[in-house]
Scaffold this active site. Structure first.
Site: not given
Length: 398
Positions: A147, A311, A336
């Protein structure tokens, strides 16, 4: 993950010049010859010896074999006559880097999101960054760890599209967003240049081919190495402020993850108003944006790399609604990497379910610490570059 070599057109009845070392070789041997430039030291029988010798070498780069054009991309930097020059490393990486694959959204995500925001009937005011592409994590490539790299790609897509000065310097002026392995190489070069020495040490100076998690400080170090003014802001409890500065959130919250007490829990959601206010003021440029009759405007500010324990995402805008008590209630507008880009596109086009995917209110903020990274305009001078090598941050208490 091994780097893919460039596509090379071959003619068995002719000679061709290697694009990496400029040596003339028979065309039918060119592919094999070129692949030697991508030789992976992990395949060598002496890999352990190379790993040991890496400890005595600063950073990563290329190994030139005396009397040969073989460069070991990402291997050791030693030569008979000293360390391989930095400009050689950068030149090689510019030629070898690969464009990052992503799903191209028709009309662009910002346009679709703006259409959705303008269709809302409530008395809302929204501010958006300009152009940005969505880079999703893929099961076959980076699910569960990538991520941070995806957010760098999203932020870079904005910089390349919106800021000419950034386009000229980013990734050697390639004009495109590189894939994760290429970004990993660029970060290693940033470390070798002296950017974020503590962070480089924590990750053993090596990220290429690994699944190591990165955070905002790695993003800042990478972008600063191109003379871009990447800034970091920390939000958290007062007692944690010193541990966060100069490190990524994923490293800084190790203590919070292992602490069984409630001391690190933020119980009062009002504390997150500090973060929300900062994001609104950031995009509104301290209220210099004038809405007029509009309720959606575009800001010149870059998206925000948005990090917390476990995250990270990308904030591309913010929405405000006046409440009866006179306060503003905010929604962060977030992309996201864990979401599917085609699914996001369908939701925005149909204007169905997009709020759940994009809008994040104060009630969704539950972590004890958050960290943001953004890029101020302009290119740093040589003197400023030395200061940018130290990744400090502004701390705001939650």
């Amino acid at each position: 993950m091994k780097r893919k070599s460039k596509d090379i057109i071959m003619d068995s009845d002719s000679w061709s010049t290697c694009p990496f070392c400029e040596l003339s070789v028979p065309s039918h041997q060119l592919q094999r010859h070129a692949n030697d430039h991508f030789h992976d030291p992990s395949d060598d029988a002496d890999h352990m010896l190379l790993q040991q010798s890496r400890q005595s070498v600063s950073g990563s780069g290329y190994e030139a074999v005396s009397g040969d054009c073989n460069y070991r991309y990402g291997g050791e930097t030693s030569r008979d006559n000293g360390q391989c020059k930095m400009d050689e490393q950068i030149s090689c990486l510019i030629g070898l880097q690969t464009r990052g694959n992503f799903y191209k959204v028709e009309l662009g995500l910002t346009t679709l999101l703006r259409n959705c925001l303008e269709s809302e009937t409530e008395n809302l005011k929204s501010i958006l960054s300009g152009y940005v592409d969505h880079f999703q994590s893929l099961d076959s490539e980076d699910a569960g760890w990538g991520c941070g790299w995806r957010n760098i790609q999203m932020l870079s897509s904005h910089l390349l599209a919106q800021r000419q000065e950034a386009k000229e310097v980013l990734f050697g002026g390639s004009g495109f967003v590189p894939d994760i392995p290429s970004l990993q190489r660029w970060l290693e070069i940033a470390w070798e240049k002296g950017f974020d020495a503590p962070g480089a040490s924590q990750l053993d100076h090596v990220v290429y081919g690994s699944k190591k998690w990165i955070g905002t400080t790695e993003c800042a170090a990478l972008l600063r190495s191109f003379a871009l003014r990447a800034r970091v802001v920390d939000f958290g409890p007062k007692e944690e402020s010193q541990s966060v500065v100069g490190t990524s959130v994923d490293k800084a919250v190790d203590k919070a993850r292992n602490d069984k007490t409630d001391n690190n829990e933020v119980k009062n959601s009002e504390a997150y108003q500090v973060l929300m206010d900062f994001v609104w003021n950031y995009f509104s440029n301290e209220n210099t944006i004038q809405f007029g009759q509009q309720h959606v405007v575009i800001s010149e500010k870059t998206p925000l790399y948005f990090q917390h324990d476990g995250h990270s995402r990308t904030i591309v805008g913010v929405q405000a609604k006046h409440q009866q008590n006179g306060y503003l209630a905010y929604n962060l507008l977030v992309l996201d990497p864990a979401h599917s880009t085609p699914a996001l596109e369908r939701s925005l086009k149909k204007k169905i379910g997009w709020q759940k995917l994009v809008k994040k209110g104060r009630n969704t903020l539950k972590k004890p610490q958050y960290q943001l990274c953004y890029v101020d305009p302009g290119i740093a001078s040589e003197e400023e570059m030395e200061n940018l090598k130290t990744i400090d941050s502004v701390f705001l208490e939650l």
